[in-house]
Structures are given as C-alpha cells and as structure tokens.
Design a protein around this motif. Structure first.
Motif, PDB file in Angstrom:
ATOM      1  N   GLY A  11      14.182  -5.757  10.894  1.00  0.00           N
ATOM      2  CA  GLY A  11      13.569  -4.420  11.662  1.00  0.00           C
ATOM      3  C   GLY A  11      13.306  -3.246  11.027  1.00  0.00           C
ATOM      4  O   GLY A  11      12.861  -2.217  11.518  1.00  0.00           O
ATOM      5  N   TRP A  12      13.224  -3.383   9.683  1.00  0.00           N
ATOM      6  CA  TRP A  12      12.826  -2.083   8.847  1.00  0.00           C
ATOM      7  C   TRP A  12      11.443  -1.862   8.784  1.00  0.00           C
ATOM      8  O   TRP A  12      10.524  -2.881   8.581  1.00  0.00           O
ATOM      9  N   THR A  13      10.896  -0.826   9.568  1.00  0.00           N
ATOM     10  CA  THR A  13       9.433  -0.769   9.689  1.00  0.00           C
ATOM     11  C   THR A  13       8.705  -0.057   8.666  1.00  0.00           C
ATOM     12  O   THR A  13       9.498   0.669   7.576  1.00  0.00           O
ATOM     13  N   ILE A  14       7.456   0.095   8.492  1.00  0.00           N
ATOM     14  CA  ILE A  14       6.553   0.916   7.673  1.00  0.00           C
ATOM     15  C   ILE A  14       7.035   2.152   7.676  1.00  0.00           C
ATOM     16  O   ILE A  14       7.038   3.356   6.847  1.00  0.00           O
ATOM     17  N   GLN A  45       0.729  -1.205  -0.032  1.00  0.00           N
ATOM     18  CA  GLN A  45      -0.052   0.088  -0.158  1.00  0.00           C
ATOM     19  C   GLN A  45       0.993   1.044   0.158  1.00  0.00           C
ATOM     20  O   GLN A  45       0.684   2.261  -0.512  1.00  0.00           O
ATOM     21  N   VAL A  46       1.871   1.285   0.670  1.00  0.00           N
ATOM     22  CA  VAL A  46       2.802   2.568   0.856  1.00  0.00           C
ATOM     23  C   VAL A  46       3.548   2.532  -0.563  1.00  0.00           C
ATOM     24  O   VAL A  46       3.559   3.704  -1.065  1.00  0.00           O
ATOM     25  N   LYS A  47       3.757   1.467  -1.228  1.00  0.00           N
ATOM     26  CA  LYS A  47       4.450   1.777  -2.568  1.00  0.00           C
ATOM     27  C   LYS A  47       3.320   2.166  -3.741  1.00  0.00           C
ATOM     28  O   LYS A  47       3.602   2.744  -4.624  1.00  0.00           O
ATOM     29  N   ASN A  48       2.171   2.100  -3.222  1.00  0.00           N
ATOM     30  CA  ASN A  48       1.003   2.785  -4.157  1.00  0.00           C
ATOM     31  C   ASN A  48       0.562   3.885  -3.458  1.00  0.00           C
ATOM     32  O   ASN A  48      -0.572   4.597  -3.668  1.00  0.00           O
ATOM     33  N   SER A  49       1.582   4.819  -3.040  1.00  0.00           N
ATOM     34  CA  SER A  49       1.205   6.214  -2.334  1.00  0.00           C
ATOM     35  C   SER A  49       0.190   6.422  -1.144  1.00  0.00           C
ATOM     36  O   SER A  49       0.146   7.363  -0.838  1.00  0.00           O
ATOM     37  N   GLN A  50      -0.102   5.104  -0.345  1.00  0.00           N
ATOM     38  CA  GLN A  50      -0.656   5.200   0.757  1.00  0.00           C
ATOM     39  C   GLN A  50       0.104   5.855   1.930  1.00  0.00           C
ATOM     40  O   GLN A  50       1.439   5.238   2.029  1.00  0.00           O
ATOM     41  N   VAL A  51      -0.126   6.456   2.567  1.00  0.00           N
ATOM     42  CA  VAL A  51       0.480   7.358   3.722  1.00  0.00           C
ATOM     43  C   VAL A  51      -0.199   6.641   5.148  1.00  0.00           C
ATOM     44  O   VAL A  51      -1.265   7.031   5.326  1.00  0.00           O
TER      45      VAL A  51
END
Length: 84
Positions: free
Chosen positions: A29-32, A9-15
């Motif tokens: 450990g890399w988070t959203i 979703q983030v890759k599709n511009s969702q924040v």
C-alpha cells in the motif's frame, strides 16, 4: 505507468503531481506519494494526504514526520489524529 516505473523515475529526481501516478501503490500500500513524501515533498491535496498504506500510515503522516510541515487543513489533521 506501473508503480515500479514511477518509482525508478522518482529515484532519478522526477517529481509527479498527477494523482493517478501518485496513487500507484506496491503490495503493502506504499504509494508514489508516500515515496515522494519521504524526500520532503509537500502537497496540500486532501485526497493525496489521506492515502494510507496497509498499516495505516498516511502521506500526511510521512510529510509531518520528515519535514515537520504543518498543513493548512487543521480539520484534516484532526481526522488523521495528528496532534498539533
């Protein structure tokens, strides 16, 4: 929601602003929140800024690196050992 679903979703511009989602992490450990920070997303929430991956890189480090943004929490910067 899983890390993988949120990442799509983030890759599709969702924040996301929901802390539960921002804290979702992969096996390194890399988070959203880290992902959003790489795309110049800025947040001033201390809890989120302190999220660190397994190598110690925090969301604050990523935001500072990608945007040059200086946080209003100077004490937090000192805690994170980021030089002003």
């Amino acid at each position: 929601m899983t890390y993988e679903n949120a990442l799509k979703q983030v890759k599709n511009s969702q924040v996301f602003e929901d802390k539960t989602i921002l804290k979702l992490a992969n096996d390194k450990g890399w988070t959203i929140a880290h992902v959003q920070a790489t795309w110049s997303w800025i947040i001033n929430d201390k809890e989120i800024l302190k999220l660190a991956n397994k190598r110690g890189r925090t969301v604050a480090h990523v935001i500072l690196y990608t945007t040059g943004y200086m946080f209003k929490y100077k004490k937090l910067l000192q805690i994170l050992k980021i030089m002003l």
